[in-house]
Design a protein around this motif. Structure first.
Motif, PDB file in Angstrom:
ATOM      1  N   LEU A  38      -9.928 -78.026  21.851  1.00 24.73           N
ATOM      2  CA  LEU A  38     -10.839 -79.034  22.409  1.00 24.73           C
ATOM      3  C   LEU A  38     -10.120 -80.364  22.665  1.00 24.73           C
ATOM      4  N   TYR A  39      -9.469 -80.874  21.647  1.00 26.37           N
ATOM      5  CA  TYR A  39      -8.826 -82.189  21.756  1.00 26.37           C
ATOM      6  C   TYR A  39      -7.631 -82.150  22.700  1.00 26.37           C
ATOM      7  N   VAL A  40      -6.771 -81.143  22.534  1.00 23.49           N
ATOM      8  CA  VAL A  40      -5.550 -81.112  23.352  1.00 23.49           C
ATOM      9  C   VAL A  40      -5.902 -80.900  24.820  1.00 23.49           C
ATOM     10  N   THR A  41      -6.947 -80.145  25.124  1.00 20.61           N
ATOM     11  CA  THR A  41      -7.326 -79.911  26.519  1.00 20.61           C
ATOM     12  C   THR A  41      -7.760 -81.221  27.180  1.00 20.61           C
ATOM     13  N   VAL A  42      -8.606 -81.953  26.489  1.00 22.26           N
ATOM     14  CA  VAL A  42      -9.106 -83.218  27.035  1.00 22.26           C
ATOM     15  C   VAL A  42      -7.973 -84.238  27.195  1.00 22.26           C
ATOM     16  N   ASP A  43      -7.143 -84.380  26.168  1.00 17.26           N
ATOM     17  CA  ASP A  43      -6.053 -85.362  26.239  1.00 17.26           C
ATOM     18  C   ASP A  43      -5.001 -84.973  27.278  1.00 17.26           C
ATOM     19  N   LEU A  44      -4.783 -83.667  27.431  1.00 19.41           N
ATOM     20  CA  LEU A  44      -3.836 -83.192  28.439  1.00 19.41           C
ATOM     21  C   LEU A  44      -4.351 -83.500  29.846  1.00 19.41           C
ATOM     22  N   ALA A  45      -5.637 -83.263  30.065  1.00 15.69           N
ATOM     23  CA  ALA A  45      -6.237 -83.551  31.378  1.00 15.69           C
ATOM     24  C   ALA A  45      -6.087 -85.033  31.707  1.00 15.69           C
ATOM     25  N   ARG A  46      -6.302 -85.871  30.716  1.00 19.90           N
ATOM     26  CA  ARG A  46      -6.160 -87.320  30.896  1.00 19.90           C
ATOM     27  C   ARG A  46      -4.716 -87.704  31.153  1.00 19.90           C
ATOM     28  N   ALA A  47      -3.801 -87.118  30.367  1.00 16.58           N
ATOM     29  CA  ALA A  47      -2.378 -87.455  30.509  1.00 16.58           C
ATOM     30  C   ALA A  47      -1.854 -87.026  31.876  1.00 16.58           C
ATOM     31  N   LEU A  48      -2.381 -85.927  32.408  1.00 19.64           N
ATOM     32  CA  LEU A  48      -1.922 -85.448  33.725  1.00 19.64           C
ATOM     33  C   LEU A  48      -2.253 -86.438  34.837  1.00 19.64           C
ATOM     34  N   CYS A  49      -3.242 -87.268  34.605  1.00 20.78           N
ATOM     35  CA  CYS A  49      -3.601 -88.285  35.606  1.00 20.78           C
ATOM     36  C   CYS A  49      -2.611 -89.431  35.625  1.00 20.78           C
ATOM     37  N   SER A  50      -1.889 -89.624  34.535  1.00 22.07           N
ATOM     38  CA  SER A  50      -1.042 -90.809  34.468  1.00 22.07           C
ATOM     39  C   SER A  50       0.450 -90.518  34.503  1.00 22.07           C
ATOM     40  N   VAL A  51       0.860 -89.243  34.389  1.00 26.00           N
ATOM     41  CA  VAL A  51       2.299 -88.978  34.476  1.00 26.00           C
ATOM     42  C   VAL A  51       2.701 -88.840  35.944  1.00 26.00           C
ATOM     43  N   ALA A  52       3.967 -89.122  36.215  1.00 20.44           N
ATOM     44  CA  ALA A  52       4.455 -89.046  37.587  1.00 20.44           C
ATOM     45  C   ALA A  52       4.286 -87.628  38.121  1.00 20.44           C
ATOM     46  N   GLY A  53       3.734 -87.523  39.325  1.00 21.44           N
ATOM     47  CA  GLY A  53       3.563 -86.212  39.955  1.00 21.44           C
ATOM     48  C   GLY A  53       2.468 -85.379  39.329  1.00 21.44           C
ATOM     49  N   GLY A  54       1.574 -86.012  38.588  1.00 24.45           N
ATOM     50  CA  GLY A  54       0.459 -85.299  37.969  1.00 24.45           C
ATOM     51  C   GLY A  54      -0.373 -84.581  39.009  1.00 24.45           C
ATOM     52  N   ALA A  55      -1.116 -83.574  38.582  1.00 26.67           N
ATOM     53  CA  ALA A  55      -1.865 -82.743  39.520  1.00 26.67           C
ATOM     54  C   ALA A  55      -2.852 -83.579  40.321  1.00 26.67           C
ATOM     55  N   SER A  56      -3.069 -83.188  41.572  1.00 23.78           N
ATOM     56  CA  SER A  56      -3.975 -83.934  42.431  1.00 23.78           C
ATOM     57  C   SER A  56      -5.415 -83.679  42.034  1.00 23.78           C
ATOM     58  N   GLU A  57      -5.687 -82.454  41.645  1.00 25.07           N
ATOM     59  CA  GLU A  57      -7.071 -82.104  41.330  1.00 25.07           C
ATOM     60  C   GLU A  57      -7.058 -81.259  40.067  1.00 25.07           C
TER      61      GLU A  57
END
Ligand code: IMP
Ligand code: MG
Length: 173
Positions: A38-57
């Motif tokens: 639960l926690y890692v999924t949510v934090d990973l989704a958030r982190a993907l928005c801020s790392v370079a080249g993170g997923a568009s969608e």
């Protein structure tokens, strides 16, 4: 205490960076394995928005599995309590798990998801406990390796307790 909150968050960020590097802005479906991830999924989704080249969608779905019952030793039997409701066909799917111990849970899940014909299928695991592996399951992204003890916190529980801890601790230490 095994990993502080800062160490856990740094590991999640590294996982996001590795995933972003592989998928290069393509759409991603994060498939969390609850309740542990639960926690890692949510934090990973958030982190993907801020790392370079993170997923568009990024879309999130989840399944609920049970394998441990009331004990700290795996029953060896995986039960599906709630399945994903979305089609995975043609999607870039990243399975997100909290921890891999014997490897039975992830092995079961990988076979199940493969049968649904995603375009790409990867597995991301916050914690690897490699000492008691009974399958040669492939893990594409590993956050941190833990010793052969029962760990709790950041989604991982012992009889439903300690999930809410922001850090990871060894039970009984
Ligand atoms: P495996 O099938 O033995 O790899 O078990 C994996 C599942 O058991 C994980 O998804 C966890 O939910 C649970 N698990 C394994 N080790 C631990 C632990 O140290 N603490 C909490 N849960 C664990
Ligand atoms: Mg789990």
């Amino acid at each position: 205490m095994l990993f502080t909150e800062q160490e856990v968050q740094a590991a999640v960020r590294r996982l996001a960076e590795e995933i972003a590097r592989d998928f290069r802005g393509q759409p991603l479906l994060l498939l969390g394995v609850l309740k542990g991830a639960l926690y890692v999924t949510v934090d990973l989704a958030r982190a993907l928005c801020s790392v370079a080249g993170g997923a568009s969608e990024i879309t999130i779905d989840y399944i609920v599995l049970a394998s441990y019952g009331q004990n700290t030793a795996s029953s060896g039997e995986v039960r599906m309590l709630r399945d994903s409701k979305r089609s995975l066909e043609g999607k870039n799917v990243v399975i997100v798990e909290d921890i891999v111990d014997h490897g039975l849970t992830l092995d079961y899940l990988q076979a199940l998801i493969r049968g649904r014909h995603p375009r790409v299928q990867k597995s991301c695991v916050l914690l690897d406990k490699p000492h008691r592996r009974r399958t040669n399951v492939r893990i594409d992204y590993v956050g941190m390796t833990v010793p052969n003890t029962f760990v709790v916190g950041y989604g991982l529980d012992h009889q439903e307790r300690y999930r809410n801890l922001p850090y990871i601790a060894q039970l009984g230490h």
